[in-house]
Scaffold this active site. Structure first.
Site, PDB file in Angstrom:
ATOM      1  N   TYR A 103      -1.127  -0.056  10.506  1.00 50.26           N
ATOM      2  CA  TYR A 103      -1.488  -0.727   9.240  1.00 50.26           C
ATOM      3  C   TYR A 103      -0.326  -0.629   8.244  1.00 50.26           C
ATOM      4  CZ  TYR A 103      -3.487  -1.313   4.591  1.00 50.26           C
ATOM      5  OH  TYR A 103      -3.707  -1.705   3.288  1.00 50.26           O
ATOM      6  N   THR A 118       0.820  -1.205   0.000  1.00 50.13           N
ATOM      7  CA  THR A 118       0.000   0.000   0.000  1.00 50.13           C
ATOM      8  C   THR A 118       0.857   1.259   0.000  1.00 50.13           C
ATOM      9  OG1 THR A 118      -1.446   1.290   1.453  1.00 50.13           O
ATOM     10  CG2 THR A 118      -0.120  -0.360   2.516  1.00 50.13           C
TER      11      THR A 118
HETATM   12  N1  LIG Z   1      -8.782  -1.251  -0.673  1.00 51.18           N
HETATM   13  C1  LIG Z   1      -7.735  -0.451  -0.835  1.00 51.18           C
HETATM   14  O1  LIG Z   1      -7.887   0.731  -1.197  1.00 51.18           O
HETATM   15  C2  LIG Z   1      -6.336  -0.965  -0.604  1.00 51.18           C
HETATM   16  C3  LIG Z   1      -5.267  -0.085  -0.779  1.00 51.18           C
HETATM   17  C4  LIG Z   1      -3.974  -0.551  -0.585  1.00 51.18           C
HETATM   18  C5  LIG Z   1      -3.752  -1.889  -0.254  1.00 51.18           C
HETATM   19  N2  LIG Z   1      -4.808  -2.729  -0.069  1.00 51.18           N
HETATM   20  C6  LIG Z   1      -4.528  -4.137   0.289  1.00 51.18           C
HETATM   21  O2  LIG Z   1      -5.236  -4.981  -0.604  1.00 51.18           O
HETATM   22  C7  LIG Z   1      -5.592  -6.190   0.060  1.00 51.18           C
HETATM   23  C8  LIG Z   1      -7.055  -6.481  -0.184  1.00 51.18           C
HETATM   24  O3  LIG Z   1      -7.835  -5.394   0.314  1.00 51.18           O
HETATM   25  P1  LIG Z   1      -9.397  -5.275   0.063  1.00 51.18           P
HETATM   26  O4  LIG Z   1      -9.717  -3.846  -0.102  1.00 51.18           O
HETATM   27  O5  LIG Z   1      -9.793  -6.232  -1.009  1.00 51.18           O
HETATM   28  O6  LIG Z   1      -9.951  -5.722   1.478  1.00 51.18           O
HETATM   29  P2  LIG Z   1     -11.062  -6.813   1.872  1.00 51.18           P
HETATM   30  O7  LIG Z   1     -11.281  -6.679   3.338  1.00 51.18           O
HETATM   31  O8  LIG Z   1     -12.234  -6.703   0.965  1.00 51.18           O
HETATM   32  O9  LIG Z   1     -10.308  -8.184   1.542  1.00 51.18           O
HETATM   33  C9  LIG Z   1      -9.487  -8.866   2.469  1.00 51.18           C
HETATM   34  C10 LIG Z   1      -9.893 -10.334   2.426  1.00 51.18           C
HETATM   35  O10 LIG Z   1      -9.045 -11.083   3.267  1.00 51.18           O
HETATM   36  C11 LIG Z   1      -9.803 -11.952   4.092  1.00 51.18           C
HETATM   37  N3  LIG Z   1      -9.021 -12.183   5.310  1.00 51.18           N
HETATM   38  C12 LIG Z   1      -8.603 -11.250   6.212  1.00 51.18           C
HETATM   39  N4  LIG Z   1      -7.901 -11.850   7.188  1.00 51.18           N
HETATM   40  C13 LIG Z   1      -7.851 -13.187   6.892  1.00 51.18           C
HETATM   41  C14 LIG Z   1      -7.263 -14.316   7.520  1.00 51.18           C
HETATM   42  N5  LIG Z   1      -6.600 -14.219   8.676  1.00 51.18           N
HETATM   43  N6  LIG Z   1      -7.423 -15.534   6.937  1.00 51.18           N
HETATM   44  C15 LIG Z   1      -8.108 -15.659   5.775  1.00 51.18           C
HETATM   45  N7  LIG Z   1      -8.690 -14.630   5.138  1.00 51.18           N
HETATM   46  C16 LIG Z   1      -8.558 -13.393   5.691  1.00 51.18           C
HETATM   47  C17 LIG Z   1     -11.122 -11.210   4.313  1.00 51.18           C
HETATM   48  O11 LIG Z   1     -12.201 -12.055   4.663  1.00 51.18           O
HETATM   49  C18 LIG Z   1     -11.323 -10.553   2.945  1.00 51.18           C
HETATM   50  O12 LIG Z   1     -12.016 -11.403   2.057  1.00 51.18           O
HETATM   51  C19 LIG Z   1      -5.205  -6.002   1.516  1.00 51.18           C
HETATM   52  O13 LIG Z   1      -3.994  -6.684   1.743  1.00 51.18           O
HETATM   53  C20 LIG Z   1      -5.030  -4.509   1.658  1.00 51.18           C
HETATM   54  O14 LIG Z   1      -4.102  -4.191   2.653  1.00 51.18           O
HETATM   55  C21 LIG Z   1      -6.102  -2.294  -0.240  1.00 51.18           C
END
Ligand SMILES: NC(=O)c1ccc[n+]([C@@H]2O[C@H](COP(=O)([O-])OP(=O)(O)OC[C@H]3O[C@@H](n4cnc5c(N)ncnc54)[C@H](O)[C@@H]3O)[C@@H](O)[C@H]2O)c1
Length: 347
Positions: A154, A130
């Protein structure tokens, strides 16, 4: 032994499900999803099963990455040749309140996953990082070489994971990685649409307490919120509101496929920013959401929030040049309209 498949952790989440969609539609690979459904949903898995052109392309396993024995048994029973790791906790204010949750779920679980990837000969890893690793960056546009200085647990949990991946790869020449540092991810599945009016997403962002501007603007346009706020209008930007680099989730998904191919053709392990390389102000986003929705919703002014930089925009030269990624939806109206049409489908 089965044919090798791709392991996607967090594939029932927002970004992970869009990447699985692209893997199903644009490759012939089979995909194993591990997700504990903490924020991911079964509805997305069901939608992906409908999208899959042939049956049996997705294997969904409900499991928690913290359950090491269970995850190891999954590695033992499958043959993975690549790992795309999305699963994480992602809410910045919560990470300040409950930092250990973030270090456990993001850093410790990632370490365990890398250990298994190494023990079971998984040669390639794509990691969701991120722009939060840069904190309040010293220079804009932000390059991969810009100093990392996270300002919350985070961002730090992700930076520590990056470091562990790099160290593990340095000690194992059969393990290569692409770390992708996403900027502001937004929008929903374009489902092949070219024209704004044709946008009809099958998956999108469903996280209930989202702090994402474009989702909040879509919710407000649809009357799910009575009004929304602009946090700060006295930044040093042309209209005084903060500027961010919004990237359409389908373009971000493409970046993962491109990074996977890059590693497959022998590309060296590396870190890449993923954004469009230019930004929009909060006010511009709200204006475009008003235009595509046709609703002049109520917007209030509120004070700045701590830790919000004026401008956060990527330099994306490296991923374009090295990996060959080219965005398809660099258009704020498409981002807003797809988010809006997805939001309309949510209860
Ligand atoms: N959304 C954004 O703007 C953004 C920006 C930068 C980075 N990210 C990164 O992208 C990735 C995905 O983010 P997202 O927006 O899709 O979030 P999200 O919460 O929709 O997806 C995360 C998924 O991981 C699963 N999960 C979490 N902990 C878990 C565990 N211990 N075991 C199994 N499954 C688990 C959740 O159920 C969920 O389906 C993350 O790593 C996040 O840090 C997101």
């Amino acid at each position: 032994m089965r044919e090798p498949s791709i392991l996607v952790t967090g594939g029932a989440g927002y970004i992970g499900s869009h990447v699985v969609k692209e893997l199903l539609e644009r490759t012939d690979r089979t995909v194993t999803i591990i997700d504990n459904l903490s924020t991911g949903t079964r509805e997305r898995i069901a939608a992906l099963e409908t999208i899959a052109p042939q049956p049996g392309r997705i294997d969904f396993i409900e499991a928690d990455l913290a359950d090491f024995a269970r995850i190891e048994s999954i590695f033992r029973a499958h043959r993975f040749d690549a790992l795309i790791h999305f699963a994480a906790s992602i809410v910045v204010p919560e990470s300040v309140q409950n930092p250990l949750k973030y270090y456990m779920n993001n850093t410790v679980n990632t370490t365990n996953l890398i250990r298994l990837a190494n023990e079971y000969g998984v040669g390639r890893m794509i990691f969701s990082s991120t722009a939060a690793v840069y904190g309040e960056p010293e220079e804009v546009p932000v390059k991969e070489t810009t100093k990392t200085a996270p300002i919350n647990p985070y961002g730090m949990s992700k930076l520590m994971s990056e470091r562990i991946i790099r160290d593990a790869a340095a000690a194992n020449d059969r393990f290569r990685y692409a770390i992708l540092r996403y900027f502001n991810v937004a929008g929903a599945d374009m489902n092949g649409a070219e024209a704004l009016e044709a946008i009809d997403p099958r998956i999108g962002q469903s996280f209930p307490d989202a702090t994402h501007l474009i989702k909040i603007a879509a919710e407000t346009a649809l009357g799910k919120r009575p009004k929304m706020a602009i946090f700060g209008d006295d930044f040093k930007t042309p209209d005084g509101t903060g500027i961010r680099d919004y990237i359409h989730v389908d373009d971000l998904a493409d970046a993962h496929l491109a990074a996977l191919e890059y590693l497959q053709r022998g590309g060296a392990s590396d870190i890449f920013n993923v954004g469009y390389g230019h930004g929009y102000s909060v006010r511009e986003v709200i204006d475009v959401m008003k235009r595509v929705s046709g609703v002049d919703f109520v917007v209030e002014q509120a004070p700045r929030r701590a830790g919000d930089p004026a401008v956060l925009v990527s330099d994306n030269e490296k991923i374009r040049r090295t990996v060959g990624w080219e965005p398809r939806y660099d258009d704020l109206a498409k981002i807003c309209k797809s988010a809006l049409e997805w939001e309309r489908k949510l209860p």
